[in-house]
Design a protein around this motif. Sequence first.
Motif, short mmCIF file in Angstrom:
data_model
loop_
_atom_site.label_atom_id
_atom_site.label_comp_id
_atom_site.label_asym_id
_atom_site.label_seq_id
_atom_site.Cartn_x
_atom_site.Cartn_y
_atom_site.Cartn_z
N LYS A 118 7.92 -53.69 21.62
CA LYS A 118 9.02 -53.07 22.38
C LYS A 118 9.44 -53.95 23.55
O LYS A 118 10.63 -54.05 23.87
CB LYS A 118 8.59 -51.69 22.89
N ILE A 119 8.47 -54.58 24.19
CA ILE A 119 8.78 -55.49 25.31
C ILE A 119 9.56 -56.69 24.79
O ILE A 119 10.58 -57.08 25.37
CB ILE A 119 7.49 -55.93 26.04
N TYR A 120 9.10 -57.26 23.67
CA TYR A 120 9.81 -58.42 23.11
C TYR A 120 11.20 -58.04 22.64
O TYR A 120 12.12 -58.85 22.69
CB TYR A 120 8.99 -59.05 21.98
N TYR A 125 3.62 -51.67 21.66
CA TYR A 125 4.27 -51.79 22.97
C TYR A 125 4.69 -53.22 23.26
O TYR A 125 5.75 -53.45 23.86
CB TYR A 125 3.36 -51.25 24.09
N LYS A 180 13.14 -55.87 24.16
CA LYS A 180 13.94 -55.88 25.39
C LYS A 180 14.23 -57.31 25.85
O LYS A 180 15.28 -57.57 26.41
CB LYS A 180 13.22 -55.10 26.49
N GLU A 181 13.29 -58.22 25.60
CA GLU A 181 13.47 -59.62 25.96
C GLU A 181 14.29 -60.39 24.92
O GLU A 181 14.54 -61.57 25.08
CB GLU A 181 12.10 -60.30 26.13
N PHE A 189 4.82 -50.10 31.75
CA PHE A 189 5.92 -50.14 30.78
C PHE A 189 6.91 -49.02 31.08
O PHE A 189 8.12 -49.24 31.07
CB PHE A 189 5.37 -50.01 29.36
N PHE A 206 8.02 -54.85 32.82
CA PHE A 206 7.66 -55.37 31.51
C PHE A 206 6.74 -56.59 31.56
O PHE A 206 5.85 -56.71 30.72
CB PHE A 206 8.92 -55.65 30.69
N GLU A 207 6.94 -57.50 32.48
CA GLU A 207 6.08 -58.68 32.56
C GLU A 207 4.65 -58.29 32.86
O GLU A 207 3.71 -58.79 32.25
CB GLU A 207 6.60 -59.67 33.60
N SER A 261 3.27 -55.30 32.42
CA SER A 261 2.70 -54.51 31.33
C SER A 261 2.37 -55.40 30.13
O SER A 261 1.35 -55.20 29.47
CB SER A 261 3.62 -53.37 30.92
N LYS A 262 3.21 -56.41 29.89
CA LYS A 262 2.92 -57.33 28.78
C LYS A 262 1.57 -58.01 28.97
O LYS A 262 0.77 -58.09 28.05
CB LYS A 262 4.03 -58.39 28.66
N GLU A 317 9.20 -49.70 33.68
CA GLU A 317 10.02 -50.85 33.32
C GLU A 317 9.58 -52.14 34.01
O GLU A 317 10.39 -53.03 34.27
CB GLU A 317 11.50 -50.56 33.56
#
Length: 146
Positions: free
Chosen positions: A63-65, A60, A67-68, A32, A37-38, A40-41, A35
């Motif tokens: 936070k990823i969602y 977390y 950004k998406e 994460f 993100f995929e 780390s998700k 960066e």
Amino acid sequence: MKLILTILLFFGFCFSIFAKENNFFDQAKMLFEEEKFEESKFLFQRNIVYNPKDAKSYLYLAKIYKKEEDNSEEEKNLNTALLLEPRNEEAMYLLIDIELNRSNFSKAEELKNDFKKICSLLCEKLSSIDSRLKEFEKKDASWRQS
């Protein structure tokens, strides 16, 4: 002697599995921060499979969602993080931000009051919440006068 060796091997195996499970969060957080993100998700989701009460993984993921720009998943993960850890300041602040962006100012005000009660690390965020709420009140008042 064989029994003792077998028992030691069994516990060693169980410990290594437990260590790997705990490592998912650390790996996901590192990705994460890079960066990725995929990737780390996927690891945060995997960590939740093994540790379904890990509020940090849900935070977390939120936070990823964010950004998406997947507001529904962001909110769902924030609510889960708060359900598991009601005093999670960052999750509360991010949920307030969602409500402000939705123009749901009564809910944002309610969450802000809850945030005031729990804040210890992020208390400086209160001023930005207050200024956003006051900005809305000014716009609302000028709209009503027209």
